[in-house]
Design a protein around this motif. Structure first.
Motif, PDB file in Angstrom:
ATOM      1  N   TYR A 101       0.845  -1.196   0.000  1.00  0.00           N
ATOM      2  CA  TYR A 101       0.000   0.000   0.000  1.00  0.00           C
ATOM      3  C   TYR A 101       0.884   1.251   0.000  1.00  0.00           C
ATOM      4  N   GLY A 102       0.394   2.299  -0.687  1.00  0.00           N
ATOM      5  CA  GLY A 102       1.130   3.557  -0.748  1.00  0.00           C
ATOM      6  C   GLY A 102       0.345   4.684  -0.093  1.00  0.00           C
ATOM      7  N   LEU A 103       1.068   5.692   0.398  1.00  0.00           N
ATOM      8  CA  LEU A 103       0.430   6.880   0.974  1.00  0.00           C
ATOM      9  C   LEU A 103       0.565   7.994  -0.057  1.00  0.00           C
TER      10      LEU A 103
ATOM     11  N   ASP B 231      15.198  13.936   3.488  1.00  0.00           N
ATOM     12  CA  ASP B 231      16.168  13.668   2.415  1.00  0.00           C
ATOM     13  C   ASP B 231      15.916  12.314   1.747  1.00  0.00           C
ATOM     14  N   ASN B 232      14.749  11.731   1.987  1.00  0.00           N
ATOM     15  CA  ASN B 232      14.414  10.442   1.361  1.00  0.00           C
ATOM     16  C   ASN B 232      13.355  10.677   0.283  1.00  0.00           C
ATOM     17  N   PRO B 233      13.747  10.616  -0.994  1.00  0.00           N
ATOM     18  CA  PRO B 233      12.829  11.006  -2.079  1.00  0.00           C
ATOM     19  C   PRO B 233      11.672  10.024  -2.290  1.00  0.00           C
ATOM     20  N   LEU B 234      10.661  10.479  -3.025  1.00  0.00           N
ATOM     21  CA  LEU B 234       9.434   9.696  -3.222  1.00  0.00           C
ATOM     22  C   LEU B 234       9.310   9.209  -4.662  1.00  0.00           C
ATOM     23  N   ILE B 235       8.575   8.116  -4.827  1.00  0.00           N
ATOM     24  CA  ILE B 235       8.304   7.583  -6.170  1.00  0.00           C
ATOM     25  C   ILE B 235       7.048   8.262  -6.733  1.00  0.00           C
ATOM     26  N   CYS B 236       7.093   8.649  -8.023  1.00  0.00           N
ATOM     27  CA  CYS B 236       5.919   9.206  -8.697  1.00  0.00           C
ATOM     28  C   CYS B 236       5.192   8.090  -9.438  1.00  0.00           C
TER      29      CYS B 236
ATOM     30  N   ASN C 244      16.091  16.963  -3.720  1.00  0.00           N
ATOM     31  CA  ASN C 244      17.153  17.746  -4.371  1.00  0.00           C
ATOM     32  C   ASN C 244      18.059  16.950  -5.300  1.00  0.00           C
ATOM     33  N   LEU C 245      17.709  15.706  -5.598  1.00  0.00           N
ATOM     34  CA  LEU C 245      18.509  14.953  -6.567  1.00  0.00           C
ATOM     35  C   LEU C 245      18.156  15.452  -7.974  1.00  0.00           C
ATOM     36  N   ASP C 246      19.011  15.143  -8.950  1.00  0.00           N
ATOM     37  CA  ASP C 246      18.653  15.559 -10.312  1.00  0.00           C
ATOM     38  C   ASP C 246      17.915  14.447 -11.061  1.00  0.00           C
TER      39      ASP C 246
ATOM     40  N   VAL D 147      14.488  11.438 -10.900  1.00  0.00           N
ATOM     41  CA  VAL D 147      13.171  11.180 -10.326  1.00  0.00           C
ATOM     42  C   VAL D 147      12.847   9.689 -10.485  1.00  0.00           C
ATOM     43  N   ALA D 148      12.156   9.133  -9.476  1.00  0.00           N
ATOM     44  CA  ALA D 148      11.770   7.717  -9.515  1.00  0.00           C
ATOM     45  C   ALA D 148      10.339   7.624 -10.033  1.00  0.00           C
ATOM     46  N   ILE D 149      10.120   6.768 -11.043  1.00  0.00           N
ATOM     47  CA  ILE D 149       8.786   6.670 -11.656  1.00  0.00           C
ATOM     48  C   ILE D 149       8.320   5.223 -11.679  1.00  0.00           C
TER      49      ILE D 149
ATOM     50  N   GLU E 103       7.996  -4.392  -1.940  1.00  0.00           N
ATOM     51  CA  GLU E 103       8.030  -3.191  -2.773  1.00  0.00           C
ATOM     52  C   GLU E 103       8.704  -3.469  -4.116  1.00  0.00           C
ATOM     53  N   SER E 104       8.463  -2.525  -5.042  1.00  0.00           N
ATOM     54  CA  SER E 104       8.971  -2.667  -6.408  1.00  0.00           C
ATOM     55  C   SER E 104      10.489  -2.779  -6.468  1.00  0.00           C
ATOM     56  N   THR E 105      10.958  -3.427  -7.522  1.00  0.00           N
ATOM     57  CA  THR E 105      12.375  -3.389  -7.885  1.00  0.00           C
ATOM     58  C   THR E 105      12.690  -1.958  -8.313  1.00  0.00           C
TER      59      THR E 105
ATOM     60  N   VAL F  62      24.589   8.641  -0.614  1.00  0.00           N
ATOM     61  CA  VAL F  62      24.313   7.384  -1.316  1.00  0.00           C
ATOM     62  C   VAL F  62      23.409   7.655  -2.511  1.00  0.00           C
ATOM     63  N   ILE F  63      23.377   6.682  -3.422  1.00  0.00           N
ATOM     64  CA  ILE F  63      22.569   6.870  -4.629  1.00  0.00           C
ATOM     65  C   ILE F  63      21.083   6.802  -4.292  1.00  0.00           C
ATOM     66  N   SER F  64      20.702   5.862  -3.433  1.00  0.00           N
ATOM     67  CA  SER F  64      19.302   5.785  -3.032  1.00  0.00           C
ATOM     68  C   SER F  64      19.193   6.055  -1.529  1.00  0.00           C
ATOM     69  N   PRO F  65      18.821   7.284  -1.175  1.00  0.00           N
ATOM     70  CA  PRO F  65      18.882   7.695   0.227  1.00  0.00           C
ATOM     71  C   PRO F  65      18.136   6.759   1.175  1.00  0.00           C
ATOM     72  N   GLY F  66      17.064   6.118   0.692  1.00  0.00           N
ATOM     73  CA  GLY F  66      16.271   5.259   1.570  1.00  0.00           C
ATOM     74  C   GLY F  66      17.070   4.109   2.150  1.00  0.00           C
ATOM     75  N   THR F  67      18.135   3.706   1.472  1.00  0.00           N
ATOM     76  CA  THR F  67      18.863   2.509   1.891  1.00  0.00           C
ATOM     77  C   THR F  67      19.642   2.709   3.179  1.00  0.00           C
ATOM     78  N   LYS F  68      19.846   3.965   3.583  1.00  0.00           N
ATOM     79  CA  LYS F  68      20.676   4.151   4.772  1.00  0.00           C
ATOM     80  C   LYS F  68      19.847   4.159   6.064  1.00  0.00           C
TER      81      LYS F  68
HETATM   82  O1  TXA Z   1       6.413  -0.776  -4.528  1.00  0.00           O
HETATM   83  C1  TXA Z   1       6.789   0.367  -4.228  1.00  0.00           C
HETATM   84  O2  TXA Z   1       7.783   0.900  -4.759  1.00  0.00           O
HETATM   85  C2  TXA Z   1       5.966   1.113  -3.173  1.00  0.00           C
HETATM   86  C3  TXA Z   1       4.567   1.343  -3.737  1.00  0.00           C
HETATM   87  C4  TXA Z   1       3.702   2.181  -2.834  1.00  0.00           C
HETATM   88  O3  TXA Z   1       4.659   1.891  -5.013  1.00  0.00           O
HETATM   89  N1  TXA Z   1       6.593   2.343  -2.816  1.00  0.00           N
HETATM   90  C5  TXA Z   1       7.718   2.401  -2.060  1.00  0.00           C
HETATM   91  O4  TXA Z   1       8.152   3.676  -1.762  1.00  0.00           O
HETATM   92  O5  TXA Z   1       8.293   1.409  -1.670  1.00  0.00           O
HETATM   93  P1  TXA Z   1       9.212   3.998  -0.616  1.00  0.00           P
HETATM   94  O6  TXA Z   1       9.232   5.469  -0.507  1.00  0.00           O
HETATM   95  O7  TXA Z   1       8.864   3.243   0.593  1.00  0.00           O
HETATM   96  O8  TXA Z   1      10.574   3.532  -1.229  1.00  0.00           O
HETATM   97  C6  TXA Z   1      11.111   4.238  -2.323  1.00  0.00           C
HETATM   98  C7  TXA Z   1      12.593   4.161  -2.371  1.00  0.00           C
HETATM   99  C8  TXA Z   1      13.290   4.889  -1.232  1.00  0.00           C
HETATM  100  O9  TXA Z   1      14.322   4.053  -0.725  1.00  0.00           O
HETATM  101  C9  TXA Z   1      13.883   6.123  -1.903  1.00  0.00           C
HETATM  102  O10 TXA Z   1      15.082   6.547  -1.289  1.00  0.00           O
HETATM  103  C10 TXA Z   1      14.116   5.632  -3.313  1.00  0.00           C
HETATM  104  O11 TXA Z   1      13.015   4.800  -3.580  1.00  0.00           O
HETATM  105  N2  TXA Z   1      14.116   6.727  -4.299  1.00  0.00           N
HETATM  106  C11 TXA Z   1      13.103   7.557  -4.642  1.00  0.00           C
HETATM  107  N3  TXA Z   1      13.500   8.462  -5.553  1.00  0.00           N
HETATM  108  C12 TXA Z   1      14.795   8.204  -5.821  1.00  0.00           C
HETATM  109  C13 TXA Z   1      15.776   8.795  -6.683  1.00  0.00           C
HETATM  110  N4  TXA Z   1      15.511   9.845  -7.456  1.00  0.00           N
HETATM  111  N5  TXA Z   1      17.039   8.254  -6.681  1.00  0.00           N
HETATM  112  C14 TXA Z   1      17.317   7.183  -5.905  1.00  0.00           C
HETATM  113  N6  TXA Z   1      16.440   6.586  -5.069  1.00  0.00           N
HETATM  114  C15 TXA Z   1      15.202   7.098  -5.023  1.00  0.00           C
END
Ligand code: TXA
Ligand code: MG
Length: 338
Positions: A35-37, A59-64, A113-115, A117-119, A179-181, A226-232
């Motif tokens: 589930y997503g918010l 500093d943890n970016p979001l997926i569009c 602030n990264l250049d 975007v995650a889609i 979550e997605s690859t 790091v390249i993907s901030p969420g990983t830390k």
């Molecule tokens: O399956 C999924 O991907 C779920 C559903 C809701 O779509 N979403 C999800 O989002 O897992 P979240 O925010 O929990 O994980 C997204 C990850 C985070 O680790 C974040 O740092 C990374 O994606 N991310 C987002 N934008 C990024 C970017 N521009 N460069 C590198 N990493 C990015």
């Protein structure tokens, strides 16, 4: 305190949720992964609510999330790279997130602030209908409190976010469960930032040039760039301490048997539970089941009041790599190799 309602995914309720989103509210939505918010990516005030509600570091970016390819224009300037086109053709809609150079229309709040975007183009019919009804892409992290296991049912979302959001659209239990690859396009190669059920082998059908980012299997220094901030950040943690035990079943049994007491549990593969006379849960037979069940089982241990859980280590190939990656984080890299 806001009253939180779980809504079935009727057309009326989808339109109601789209109206909330148009008005700058956030809504929890089902996808095939977790589930997503969700919030309108073009409304910074709405997006900032996501960070507040989850307790997510800025500093943890979001997926569009998009519901048709024409939405890409507003998000990226990399529409025509061959590798991106191939990924779209092969895996979208579906559980793959692609990181590409951003269009300046996407705010710094989304991209931290990264250049880039995650889609992602989800395949779940409810998320697609919701995005379509909105007419704009939705930013959506997993709908858990930051640091907790990702939610794979409407009830999981309710448990974490009750009183913080108005609506949870119920799309049933998520089919994938992980979550997605996430891949980043780098010239003619792909860097895997987060493994998922779209495995490295499947990605190889698009390019042989695949790099597994260091953060997939290693602990990252929280002060580093790091390249993907969420990983830390600490992730997927139930209340219990998790210990991941990499061994044969026999060695696992010997290692844990005198440790299982009141609140100390173990988690094994389906069929292995008969080796233990108490405090055991299973988390699936093969890697696909394990991916489907893992977050549900982590939450179950909270319900049981577990203080410590020893987990059998999944296989580390294909989908197993994704389960292993999540368990390593749930265990804060506490890995015992026997
Ligand atoms: O399956 C999924 O991907 C779920 C559903 C809701 O779509 N979403 C999800 O989002 O897992 P979240 O925010 O929990 O994980 C997204 C990850 C985070 O680790 C974040 O740092 C990374 O994606 N991310 C987002 N934008 C990024 C970017 N521009 N460069 C590198 N990493 C990015
Ligand atoms: Mg998450």
């Amino acid at each position: 305190m806001i009253k939180t309602t779980i809504l079935d995914a009727s057309t009326d309720n989808i339109i109601y949720c789209a109206d909330l989103l148009k008005n700058g509210e956030v809504v929890a939505m089902p996808t095939e992964t977790v589930y997503g918010l969700a919030a309108n990516i073009f409304n910074d005030k709405a997006v900032s609510k996501i960070f507040e509600i989850k307790g997510r570091p800025q500093d943890n970016p979001l997926i569009c999330h998009i519901s048709n390819i024409s939405m890409l224009d507003e998000l990226t300037i990399d529409l025509h790279s061959e590798i991106f086109q191939k990924l779209i053709e092969k895996f979208w809609p579906g559980p793959l997130t692609v990181i590409v150079p951003r269009n300046k229309k996407v705010s710094n709040l989304i991209t931290a602030n990264l250049d880039t975007v995650a889609i992602r183009f989800p395949s779940h019919v409810v998320s697609r209908k919701l995005i379509e009804a909105c007419g704009f892409p939705l930013a959506a992290p997993s709908a858990n409190l930051s640091g907790k296991p990702s939610p794979t049912s409407a009830n999981h979302v309710f448990y974490d976010l009750n009183g913080r959001i108005k609506a949870i659209l119920d799309g049933g239990i998520c089919e994938v469960g992980l979550e997605s690859t996430i891949v980043k396009i780098e010239d003619d190669s792909l860097r895997v930032l987060r493994p998922g059920i779209i495995s490295v082998d499947m990605l190889k059908e698009v390019t042989e040039n695949i790099v597994l980012d260091d953060s997939v299997l290693n602990q990252i220094d929280p002060n580093s760039t790091v390249i993907s901030p969420g990983t830390k950040y600490k992730h997927y943690s139930p209340n219990a301490d998790i210990v991941l035990v990499d061994s044969s079943l026999d060695d696992f049994r010997t290692y844990v048997s005198d440790k299982l007491e009141e609140n100390v549990w173990c988690a094994v593969f389906d069929g292995e539970q008969k080796c233990f006379d108490k405090n055991v849960l299973t988390f699936g037979y093969n890697e696909k089941d394990q991916a489907h069940n893992i977050f549900m089982v982590l939450r179950k241990f909270d319900e049981l009041g577990a203080s410590k859980v020893f987990f059998r280590c999944p296989k580390k190939e294909n989908i197993g790599l994704a389960v292993y990656n999540r368990l390593l984080r749930a265990a804060a890299f506490n890995l015992v190799v026997l």
